[in-house]
Scaffold this motif. Structure first.
Motif: not given
Length: 189
Positions: A140-157
């Protein structure tokens, strides 16, 4: 007499339901023909690419082939949607254009969950459209904090191992936003 009253109520309801049903059947067919037009990769594009694989856009049936994508060493972006979803139809031209730019650089796939419901059962799909992002090695792609916040990317563990299982985005993304995300994934335009 009572039977006559019932017919006066039931008959208009049946007529309205029949008209509504015909409307949806007619529109579903026109949507299928417009959105299921396969984005064909011409032979010169394939010949110019050093990477082998199925770069067609649609996943007709079954699950996305993550092992195949990882073997090719390219990231994968999989969009889950439906022909009956207005935001999905709005995103369609953006996603097709993005797909054309990524041929040979990333696997860009589309799964129609109405046509292929089993594929959506394997991923955390709560709304459509939903995009899932995988690195070139299949993780799974692990985006930077900035990108995660900018596009509301969610990570599931994973519940037990705590290792990342999915990185998703729920909702509409335009081509420019998709390009920004894949750039961080290591894809060059």
């Amino acid at each position: 007499m009572k039977n006559n009253k019932t017919m006066k109520i039931v008959l208009p309801i049946v007529i309205v339901l029949a008209l509504v049903g015909m409307y949806f059947v007619k529109n579903k067919e026109s949507l299928k023909t417009s959105s299921n037009v396969e984005t064909n990769v011409n032979s010169t594009e394939t010949a110019n690419s050093d990477v082998e694989g199925d770069f067609s856009l649609d996943i007709e049936s079954g699950l996305p082939k993550l092992e195949e994508y990882a073997k090719a060493g390219l990231p994968a972006i999989i969009d889950y949607g439906s022909d009956t979803c207005p935001p999905c139809r709005m995103m369609e031209p953006e996603y097709k254009s993005f797909h054309e730019k990524m041929v040979g650089k990333a696997f860009v796939k589309y799964v129609d969950i109405d046509e292929n419901p089993d594929a959506a059962k394997e991923a955390p799909i709560q709304v459509i459209p939903t995009q899932i992002f995988y690195n070139a090695d299949g993780t799974p792609f692990e985006p930077s904090k900035e990108l995660r916040e900018k596009y509301q990317l969610q990570m599931y563990n994973h519940k037990v191992t705590k290792k990342p299982m999915f990185t998703i985005h729920q909702g509409f993304l335009n081509e420019e936003q998709l390009l920004e995300i894949v750039k961080e994934m290591g894809v060059e335009e």
